[in-house]
Design an enzyme around this catalytic site. Structure first.
Site, PDB file in Angstrom:
ATOM      1  N   GLU A  98      81.780  43.011  53.386  1.00 31.66           N
ATOM      2  CA  GLU A  98      80.780  43.690  54.210  1.00 31.66           C
ATOM      3  C   GLU A  98      79.444  43.000  53.979  1.00 31.66           C
ATOM      4  OE1 GLU A  98      80.878  47.967  53.767  1.00 31.66           O
ATOM      5  OE2 GLU A  98      83.065  47.900  53.796  1.00 31.66           O
TER       6      GLU A  98
ATOM      7  N   CYS B 141      86.636  48.982  48.763  1.00 32.91           N
ATOM      8  CA  CYS B 141      87.810  48.158  48.434  1.00 32.91           C
ATOM      9  C   CYS B 141      88.085  48.014  46.947  1.00 32.91           C
ATOM     10  CB  CYS B 141      87.660  46.787  49.079  1.00 32.91           C
ATOM     11  SG  CYS B 141      87.888  46.888  50.850  1.00 32.91           S
TER      12      CYS B 141
HETATM   13  C1  UDX Z   1      89.828  48.514  56.136  1.00 30.14           C
HETATM   14  C2  UDX Z   1      91.302  48.373  55.832  1.00 30.14           C
HETATM   15  O1  UDX Z   1      92.053  48.321  56.853  1.00 30.14           O
HETATM   16  C3  UDX Z   1      91.655  49.000  54.553  1.00 30.14           C
HETATM   17  O2  UDX Z   1      93.018  48.976  54.285  1.00 30.14           O
HETATM   18  C4  UDX Z   1      90.940  48.148  53.568  1.00 30.14           C
HETATM   19  O3  UDX Z   1      91.262  48.552  52.285  1.00 30.14           O
HETATM   20  C5  UDX Z   1      89.457  48.277  53.807  1.00 30.14           C
HETATM   21  O4  UDX Z   1      89.131  47.876  55.083  1.00 30.14           O
HETATM   22  P1  UDX Z   1      87.987  50.064  57.013  1.00 30.14           P
HETATM   23  O5  UDX Z   1      87.806  49.162  58.186  1.00 30.14           O
HETATM   24  O6  UDX Z   1      86.970  50.050  55.947  1.00 30.14           O
HETATM   25  O7  UDX Z   1      89.413  49.782  56.364  1.00 30.14           O
HETATM   26  O8  UDX Z   1      88.261  51.575  57.489  1.00 30.14           O
HETATM   27  P2  UDX Z   1      87.333  52.557  58.300  1.00 30.14           P
HETATM   28  O9  UDX Z   1      85.973  51.989  58.465  1.00 30.14           O
HETATM   29  O10 UDX Z   1      87.549  53.886  57.681  1.00 30.14           O
HETATM   30  O11 UDX Z   1      88.006  52.520  59.750  1.00 30.14           O
HETATM   31  C6  UDX Z   1      89.261  52.966  60.051  1.00 30.14           C
HETATM   32  C7  UDX Z   1      89.308  53.297  61.544  1.00 30.14           C
HETATM   33  O12 UDX Z   1      90.650  53.590  61.916  1.00 30.14           O
HETATM   34  C8  UDX Z   1      88.449  54.481  61.951  1.00 30.14           C
HETATM   35  O13 UDX Z   1      87.627  54.143  63.027  1.00 30.14           O
HETATM   36  C9  UDX Z   1      89.466  55.558  62.334  1.00 30.14           C
HETATM   37  O14 UDX Z   1      88.996  56.451  63.320  1.00 30.14           O
HETATM   38  C10 UDX Z   1      90.624  54.696  62.803  1.00 30.14           C
HETATM   39  N1  UDX Z   1      91.939  55.375  62.801  1.00 30.14           N
HETATM   40  C11 UDX Z   1      92.365  56.048  61.708  1.00 30.14           C
HETATM   41  C12 UDX Z   1      92.756  55.254  63.904  1.00 30.14           C
HETATM   42  O15 UDX Z   1      92.393  54.648  64.905  1.00 30.14           O
HETATM   43  N2  UDX Z   1      93.997  55.827  63.871  1.00 30.14           N
HETATM   44  C13 UDX Z   1      94.432  56.562  62.823  1.00 30.14           C
HETATM   45  O16 UDX Z   1      95.542  57.076  62.842  1.00 30.14           O
HETATM   46  C14 UDX Z   1      93.587  56.668  61.698  1.00 30.14           C
HETATM   47  C1  UDX Z   2      85.490  42.996  48.734  1.00 31.97           C
HETATM   48  C2  UDX Z   2      86.073  41.580  48.647  1.00 31.97           C
HETATM   49  O1  UDX Z   2      85.075  40.667  48.208  1.00 31.97           O
HETATM   50  C3  UDX Z   2      86.639  41.157  49.995  1.00 31.97           C
HETATM   51  O2  UDX Z   2      87.258  39.900  49.885  1.00 31.97           O
HETATM   52  C4  UDX Z   2      87.652  42.201  50.444  1.00 31.97           C
HETATM   53  O3  UDX Z   2      88.176  41.902  51.693  1.00 31.97           O
HETATM   54  C5  UDX Z   2      87.018  43.572  50.486  1.00 31.97           C
HETATM   55  O4  UDX Z   2      86.476  43.888  49.207  1.00 31.97           O
HETATM   56  P1  UDX Z   2      83.215  44.053  49.652  1.00 31.97           P
HETATM   57  O5  UDX Z   2      83.734  45.353  49.093  1.00 31.97           O
HETATM   58  O6  UDX Z   2      82.631  44.017  51.006  1.00 31.97           O
HETATM   59  O7  UDX Z   2      84.372  42.946  49.612  1.00 31.97           O
HETATM   60  O8  UDX Z   2      82.046  43.546  48.689  1.00 31.97           O
HETATM   61  P2  UDX Z   2      81.891  42.491  47.498  1.00 31.97           P
HETATM   62  O9  UDX Z   2      80.912  41.476  47.906  1.00 31.97           O
HETATM   63  O10 UDX Z   2      83.201  42.046  46.987  1.00 31.97           O
HETATM   64  O11 UDX Z   2      81.189  43.423  46.400  1.00 31.97           O
HETATM   65  C6  UDX Z   2      81.875  44.529  45.839  1.00 31.97           C
HETATM   66  C7  UDX Z   2      81.027  45.204  44.808  1.00 31.97           C
HETATM   67  O12 UDX Z   2      80.897  44.392  43.645  1.00 31.97           O
HETATM   68  C8  UDX Z   2      79.592  45.538  45.252  1.00 31.97           C
HETATM   69  O13 UDX Z   2      79.267  46.849  44.815  1.00 31.97           O
HETATM   70  C9  UDX Z   2      78.753  44.506  44.518  1.00 31.97           C
HETATM   71  O14 UDX Z   2      77.452  44.988  44.250  1.00 31.97           O
HETATM   72  C10 UDX Z   2      79.551  44.310  43.245  1.00 31.97           C
HETATM   73  N1  UDX Z   2      79.352  42.993  42.595  1.00 31.97           N
HETATM   74  C11 UDX Z   2      79.723  41.851  43.254  1.00 31.97           C
HETATM   75  C12 UDX Z   2      78.845  42.924  41.298  1.00 31.97           C
HETATM   76  O15 UDX Z   2      78.531  43.965  40.687  1.00 31.97           O
HETATM   77  N2  UDX Z   2      78.722  41.688  40.706  1.00 31.97           N
HETATM   78  C13 UDX Z   2      79.076  40.543  41.320  1.00 31.97           C
HETATM   79  O16 UDX Z   2      78.942  39.479  40.714  1.00 31.97           O
HETATM   80  C14 UDX Z   2      79.587  40.623  42.642  1.00 31.97           C
END
Ligand code: UDX
Ligand code: UDX
Length: 441
Positions: free
Chosen positions: A157, A265
């Site tokens: 993100e 995540c």
């Molecule tokens: C994603 C991944 O797919 C998850 O497995 C990973 O670990 C993190 O990133 P994310 O995009 O963060 O999840 O999820 P979220 O922002 O909660 O969006 C999920 C969407 O799916 C929502 O818009 C929700 O309304 C939709 N949804 C959920 C459907 O369309 N159908 C359903 O049955 C349930």
């Molecule tokens: C993570 C993975 O990086 C990505 O590949 C996967 O698809 C989804 O999960 P994201 O959760 O978006 O991505 O953020 P990331 O940049 O990984 O940071 C995760 C957390 O770790 C944040 O809270 C960040 O502040 C923390 N972080 C990251 C630290 O505390 N130290 C670091 O050196 C790096």
């Protein structure tokens, strides 16, 4: 090519927009009608740099459309990406697969009459290893020619658009050459630009995601464990991390010490991985992940304790300013945000807590209505007895310590992300504390 993206959250909305951007005709599907209405008018339901512009463009060209109907999805294309969430089960810590199952079960009945010969359902959601094979069996019962492939996402993100268009690798788990070939075709522009595609089986593809996130979490907790040792010895964890990171076998990334990891995540994935390994009778293989989790959450209480010492041992009647609510900068996502966990813990200990964030205030306010929020930093810091820097937005690095010193009651700062310059802050009269670092001021 035509494809659908089922689930238009953080991952799905970005994937849909990027796939349209590289030339495909895309139908985004979601059960949330409000979200679909916003996306249809080109408005992303969350803050992600670059997404708004890309979405507007793709919607305007007509290459990207949205619907709430899975029947329409089945009719629209023969390739369906599943991007629904897989949240943590509240009691077991395992991944809650109900949304993935709902998406596949909801689509299946329409596939038979969709007129397509070989339907491919491509999972992007993060799932326990073994899920894809189970879904494949279920799907084939409804549509014998349908196939399941797994294509985990690795996007971060805050730079999700760039991570989707220029990933470091694409992983495809599939049971047939045709399935892999179709994904190669979809990702052709990315492959032509040099992205490697690793083709493998379903289980390995699922595992790559869990293993990668576990490794990243381990790296962060490792350096935070070292910060604890630094506190006990007077060593400086920032210098330690820099010196370690210069070793190319270790590398500097994900070695930033501080408040630790949050988000949707890393925390949930290591817990879900642990739960799945235990189910498989291999709990001992990843038992260390429990410690990784404990080290991580300990940094939150350590940060609260450092702030409490700075205000003289008790938060009662103290004003506390918090800089940052999002789990990381360049995002308005507050899911498992370390910053908000700290803010709430301090409030519970009796302080008046005021939180600032450039993007995440609306989300934070609905999740934590008991906290106070401010739309500018000076307002958040007014009469503060201590300020905590908890999410490293670039604008916090640019703050003027002299100006801020005039606003607070006591110039005391906890820099839990280690991006402020201690010399500048101390020269302006501040006392600055950070985990695993010497005392400044
Ligand atoms: C994603 C991944 O797919 C998850 O497995 C990973 O670990 C993190 O990133 P994310 O995009 O963060 O999840 O999820 P979220 O922002 O909660 O969006 C999920 C969407 O799916 C929502 O818009 C929700 O309304 C939709 N949804 C959920 C459907 O369309 N159908 C359903 O049955 C349930
Ligand atoms: C993570 C993975 O990086 C990505 O590949 C996967 O698809 C989804 O999960 P994201 O959760 O978006 O991505 O953020 P990331 O940049 O990984 O940071 C995760 C957390 O770790 C944040 O809270 C960040 O502040 C923390 N972080 C990251 C630290 O505390 N130290 C670091 O050196 C790096």
């Amino acid at each position: 090519m035509r494809l659908t993206v089922i689930g238009t959250g953080y991952v799905g909305a970005v994937h849909a927009a990027c796939m349209a951007d590289i030339g495909h005709e895309v139908l985004g599907v979601d059960i949330d009608a409000e979200r679909i209405a916003a996306l249809t008018s080109g408005r992303p339901p969350f803050y992600e740099p670059g997404l708004s512009e890309m979405l507007m463009k793709a919607v305007a060209t007509g290459r990207l459309r949205f619907t709430t109907s899975l029947a329409e999805a089945a009719w629209f294309a023969d390739t369906h990406f599943i991007c629904v969430g897989t949240p943590q089960h509240p009691t077991t810590g395992a991944a809650d697969l109900r949304y993935v199952e709902a998406a596949v079960n909801g689509l299946a009945p329409y596939l038979h009459d969709s007129g397509y010969e070989r339907v491919l359902v491509v999972g992007k959601s993060t799932v326990p290893v073994g899920t894809a094979a189970r879904l494949a069996e279920r799907l084939q019962a409804a549509a014998p020619d349908a196939e399941v492939a797994w294509n985990p996402e690795f996007l971060r993100e805050g730079c999700a658009v760039q991570d989707t268009l220029r990933p470091e690798r694409i992983v495809v788990g599939a049971r047939s050459e045709q399935a892999e070939a179709r994904l190669r075709e979809i990702y052709r522009p990315l492959l032509d630009a040099g992205t490697p595609l690793i083709g493998t089986d379903l289980a390995t593809a699922e595992l790559v995601k869990l293993a990668s996130n576990s490794f990243l979490a381990t790296k962060i907790s490792f350096i935070n464990a070292m910060a604890e040792i630094c506190d006990a010895t007077g060593a400086d964890v920032l210098t330690l991390a820099e010196a370690m990171g210069r070793d190319s076998r270790i590398g500097p990334r994900f070695l930033a010490p501080g408040l630790g990891f949050g988000g949707s995540c890393l925390p949930k994935d290591i817990r879900a991985f642990t739960a799945r390994a235990e189910e498989l009778g291999r709990g001992e293989s990843v038992a260390f992940l429990r410690q990784i989790d404990e080290i991580n959450t300990r940094q939150r209480s350590r940060t609260v304790d450092v702030a409490q010492r700075l205000v003289g041992g008790s938060f009662a009647d103290r004003n506390v300013a918090i800089l940052g609510a999002a789990f990381k900068p360049h995002s308005d996502d507050i899911r498992d945000s370390p910053a908000l966990a700290v803010a709430e813990a301090i409030r519970r200990r009796g302080a008046q807590v005021r939180v600032h964030d450039p993007e995440a205030v609306d989300n934070a306010r609905s999740a934590y209505p008991v906290l106070q929020f401010a739309l500018d930093v000076a307002k958040a810091c007014e009469q503060a007895d201590v300020v905590l820097h908890l999410t490293e937005w670039p604008q916090y690095r640019e703050l003027d310590p002299v100006a801020l010193a005039a606003v607070v009651r006591t110039p005391a700062m906890v820099d839990a992300r280690n991006t402020l310059d201690p010399t500048a802050w101390c020269s302006a009269g501040w006392t600055l504390r950070a985990l695993g670092r010497p005392r400044f001021g």
